[in-house]
Structures are given as C-alpha cells and as structure tokens.
Design an enzyme around this catalytic site. Structure first.
Site, PDB file in Angstrom:
ATOM      1  N   HIS A 223       2.954   4.334  -1.850  1.00 62.88           N
ATOM      2  CA  HIS A 223       2.770   5.010  -3.268  1.00 62.88           C
ATOM      3  C   HIS A 223       4.264   5.014  -3.779  1.00 62.88           C
ATOM      4  O   HIS A 223       5.191   5.014  -3.143  1.00 62.88           O
ATOM      5  CB  HIS A 223       2.355   6.584  -2.783  1.00 62.88           C
ATOM      6  CG  HIS A 223       1.030   6.619  -2.464  1.00 62.88           C
ATOM      7  ND1 HIS A 223       0.672   6.574  -1.065  1.00 62.88           N
ATOM      8  CD2 HIS A 223      -0.129   6.760  -3.093  1.00 62.88           C
ATOM      9  CE1 HIS A 223      -0.521   6.750  -0.803  1.00 62.88           C
ATOM     10  NE2 HIS A 223      -1.163   6.672  -2.356  1.00 62.88           N
TER      11      HIS A 223
ATOM     12  N   ASP B  26      24.330 -11.014   2.334  1.00 57.36           N
ATOM     13  CA  ASP B  26      24.642 -11.704   1.212  1.00 57.36           C
ATOM     14  C   ASP B  26      26.259 -11.598   0.788  1.00 57.36           C
ATOM     15  O   ASP B  26      26.954 -12.523   0.349  1.00 57.36           O
ATOM     16  CB  ASP B  26      23.775 -11.176   0.082  1.00 57.36           C
ATOM     17  CG  ASP B  26      24.076 -12.020  -1.456  1.00 57.36           C
ATOM     18  OD1 ASP B  26      24.088 -13.324  -1.297  1.00 57.36           O
ATOM     19  OD2 ASP B  26      24.297 -11.312  -2.185  1.00 57.36           O
TER      20      ASP B  26
ATOM     21  N   LEU C 206       0.775  -1.263   0.038  1.00 55.68           N
ATOM     22  CA  LEU C 206       0.044  -0.092   0.044  1.00 55.68           C
ATOM     23  C   LEU C 206       0.814   1.188  -0.060  1.00 55.68           C
ATOM     24  O   LEU C 206       0.324   2.496   0.314  1.00 55.68           O
ATOM     25  CB  LEU C 206      -1.071   0.006   1.301  1.00 55.68           C
ATOM     26  CG  LEU C 206      -1.752  -1.407   1.266  1.00 55.68           C
ATOM     27  CD1 LEU C 206      -2.831  -1.194   2.349  1.00 55.68           C
ATOM     28  CD2 LEU C 206      -2.824  -1.324  -0.090  1.00 55.68           C
TER      29      LEU C 206
END
Lengths: 288, 150
Positions: free
Chosen positions: A76, A127, A74
């Site tokens: 923008h 990572d 939700l």
C-alpha cells in the site's frame, strides 16, 4: 499461518486494510555493503568523484521508502511520518552498515519500507563508489525489529552472519559508536543521528520548510511541508503563524535570534512567498 | 575559487595555484583558521560543522564579489571545511592576491569578517563534558560592522 497476499485460489491480491485499527507502527531493517579498504577510506574522506556519498545515499533511502508501493506490487502507499537512516563505517571489516527505521500511524506495517530503504541505500552506495571499486558486495539485508499491528512485535535474534555491533546493539536504536560519520551533517534536513521527519505528503501546493543546526535539534524536526493555503498571509510572518497553529513548538521561531532564508537568500518577516518556495530557519551563523 | 569540502587542504598548494604563471601579483595574504582545543569550554576534542548546501556557496560567492568590488584584487581562493574536525585541523583558508599589499590585507580581513557573520555554517563543539552548539559572538558582529562605515 497463511500468506496474506494470496487469496483462497492462490492468486495474488492486495490485503484490504480498511477495517484494521490504526496503530503506531515502526520497523527497522539493516544491510551491509562490503568494499575494498581504500574505497572505504575514500568514502570516509569525501574523495569520491560523485561527491558526498552518505548524504546522497540517505536521501535515496528516504525517497525509496516513500515510493515502496511503486516498486513492490502488493504494498500500500503509506504516509510515513518518519524515516531514519543511519550509516556506520566499519573500517576493520571494510564495509558500511546501513540501518533504516520507518514509522507511521496507520493500518499496515512498514517493514517493506524499511527494507526498501536499506536496499536502495546500499545500491546508491554501490553507484556512488563503482568508479573506483567494482567488487563491492551487498549482503545481510534483513528486518531487525517491528512494532505495532495485529501480528505483534518482532525482534530479530542474534544473527550469526551479522556479528558486528549492528546486531548486538538494541535493534530499535541507530547503531552507536561511529560518531565520526553520524556527525557529518552535510546536508540540509538531517540531524546528526540521521533523523528526518516528513509531513504527510499531499498534492496541494506547499512551502518546503527546513530547520537547521541547533534549531532543528531544539524542535526535533528537520523538514516539514506546509500547505500554501494554510498561510494567513503569503509572507514569512504568515508562514510562522501557520507553523505555530500546526504545532505550538514552532513558537520558537518568534525568537529574535532565529534567522530565515527564502530560496536560500536571507529574508525578513515581510518577504513574500509563493508555493514551492524553500524556507529555512536557523540560528546565527558560527563558521570560520 | 570557492570550495566547501570535507577534505583537508594544503595552504602551500593553494597559494601556488593562485600565483601560477602570474607576474602581475605583488602580494598574497593568506589567512588559515585552525580548530582550537579550548573555546566556550576547555578540552574540546572535536567539532562538527554543518552548513546549508547551496546557500553556503552562494553566500561565499557574494562575499568574495563584494571584496572584489571594494579592492583591486588579482585572485581569491576561499576554502571552508565541513564535517568533523579535530584540534589542530585547518578549518578555513582565505588567500587574496593583489598588486599591492594593502588591498590584499584589507580584503582578506573583510572576507573573514563577513564569512563569520553571513555564511551559513554552524559549529558544534564536542568536549569531555558534553557537546553543544557554539553561540554567536558580539565581537564578530562588531568586526563585521567596521566595513559598513567605509
């Protein structure tokens, strides 16, 4: 107080921000990744198999901030005007503290972008280091401060599990004291403090412009995308004119000592450009 | 071989790698640049080296290729460090191997002169009285010009 992402029926919905006033919004978030002391030492000296860890994590954080709306349902899509990512290597506690600040002038807050940037920076650090250390732990991800908007300014109080300088320092400032690693400008488009300015993204063809070293610091800008069609002529000279029209600070580029590389090859003012080209401006070189 | 790296290097190891299993090399000239504690201002306690990844490696390769075109060389090893360095730290190394010393001396000199004027590295010095970007030197430009006449 109610949850703005739920409507009166309790269903998720995206908040209509069309009627909100545009204000300058800024948010800073932090997080931390713990690792073994020898992993941190390898990271500090650049000895990890995947290369320059902090520079990569910084780029990942910036990319993540820009794509937050693709990850969090939700949110923008926002045209961020600035993303700033700082790393502090904390040797005594064997961890890396990450902070991210996002800014824009608009109708929604940018705390999700700052939190996403910090999270992805930590994940990227994991990572990059996992080949030598699988016990790393990410924690302490939280919002430090936000300014602008209807809900007013927010500043996190001192947090018990963040007893480091990070929480003690002024939340809107990047952490200080780790000069060693803040001043590792290994990658283009980064000033020592990790400031990266981003031009509003648009779909049209652009020239990617970079400013390096002293020139970046004098301008206060490291990267800007200039729409190809705004060039008066498709050359380096035309690009300089377009930049100057965009902001008069760029008149600095007219100085004789400013050098230019097009797609990483030294070039003069009459060099022709096509969209997608990378153009870098920098002062005379001083290596060796 | 060209490396741009943050890690320190060992001149002995690098030189050995250059000559290993070779019996056609008659001369190795090795230049090592170190960080000084004085330059534009006294009391330099550190310097930070920035570069332009991608372009840096390419520029260094071009310089080495040009040297290989001008002199008869058996091998070149070039290492330049980036990031934060302190006085006494090695910053750059150029090792040139050739059958004869003259070629090795001249090629090493040439590579350093061109590196200082053409490779995209920038130094910032940190002193007790503040930090500043190091200015280019006319003497470096003059030094590089020596190779254009020949």
């Amino acid at each position: 107080m109610s949850l703005t992402h739920l409507n009166s029926r309790g269903e998720a919905h995206m908040v209509d921000v069309g009627d909100k006033a545009e204000t300058r919004r800024e948010a800073t978030a932090c997080g931390r990744i713990h690792m073994r002391p020898d992993t941190l030492a390898l990271l500090a000296e650049g000895g990890l198999p995947k290369g320059d860890v902090l520079a990569t994590a910084r780029i990942a954080a910036i990319q993540a901030a820009k794509r937050t709306h693709e990850l969090i349902p939700l949110c923008h899509a926002l045209a961020l005007s600035k993303v700033e990512v700082g790393f502090e290597l904390d040797t005594p506690n064997a961890c890396v503290d990450v902070t991210a600040t996002c800014r824009l002038t608009g109708r929604t807050g940018v705390e999700m972008e700052a939190l996403t940037a910090v999270s992805v920076a930590c994940l990227t650090l994991y990572d990059m280091c996992k080949a030598v250390d699988k016990d790393m732990r990410i924690d302490g991800i939280c919002l430090l401060a936000k300014t602008g908007g209807k809900s007013g300014d927010y500043r996190r109080g001192r947090v018990t599990d963040l007893e480091s300088t990070q929480a003690a320092a002024s939340p809107m400032e990047p952490p200080v004291g780790a000069a060693t690693h803040h001043e590792m400008p290994m990658i283009t488009g980064e000033s020592p403090e990790g400031h990266i300015s981003i031009a509003p993204r648009n779909e049209q063809p652009c020239i990617q412009v970079k400013f390096l070293a002293e020139l970046r610091e004098r301008l206060g800008i490291s990267d800007v995308d200039i729409p190809f069609e705004s060039l008066t002529s498709p050359t380096v000279a035309g690009l300089k004119q377009a930049l100057e029209a965009y902001d008069e600070r760029f008149s600095l580029l007219g100085e004789r000592r400013v050098l230019c590389a097009v797609n990483q090859v030294m070039s003069a003012d009459d060099m022709s450009l096509t969209d997608g080209d990378e153009v870098a401006f920098f002062p005379p070189v001083t290596g060796g | 071989m060209i490396s741009v790296q943050t890690a320190p290097f060992d001149v002995g190891t690098e030189q050995q790698a250059l000559t290993q299993e070779r019996t056609d090399i008659g001369a190795v000239v090795c230049f090592t640049g170190l960080v000084r504690d004085f330059n534009e201002k006294p009391d330099v306690h550190a310097l930070t080296l920035e570069h332009y990844p991608g372009m840096t490696e390419r520029a260094l390769q071009d310089i080495v290729s040009e040297a290989e075109g001008r002199w008869s060389l058996q091998g070149v090893r070039l290492i330049h460090r980036v990031g934060r360095l302190e006085p006494g730290d090695p910053i750059v190394m150029v090792a040139v191997a050739s059958a004869h010393r003259r070629h090795a001396f001249e090629a090493c000199d040439f590579i350093m002169d061109y590196l200082k004027t053409r490779a995209p590295f920038w130094k910032k010095e940190h002193t007790v009285s503040g930090q500043y970007w190091v200015a280019e030197r006319d003497t470096d430009i003059e030094d590089a010009k020596r190779w254009e006449a020949t």
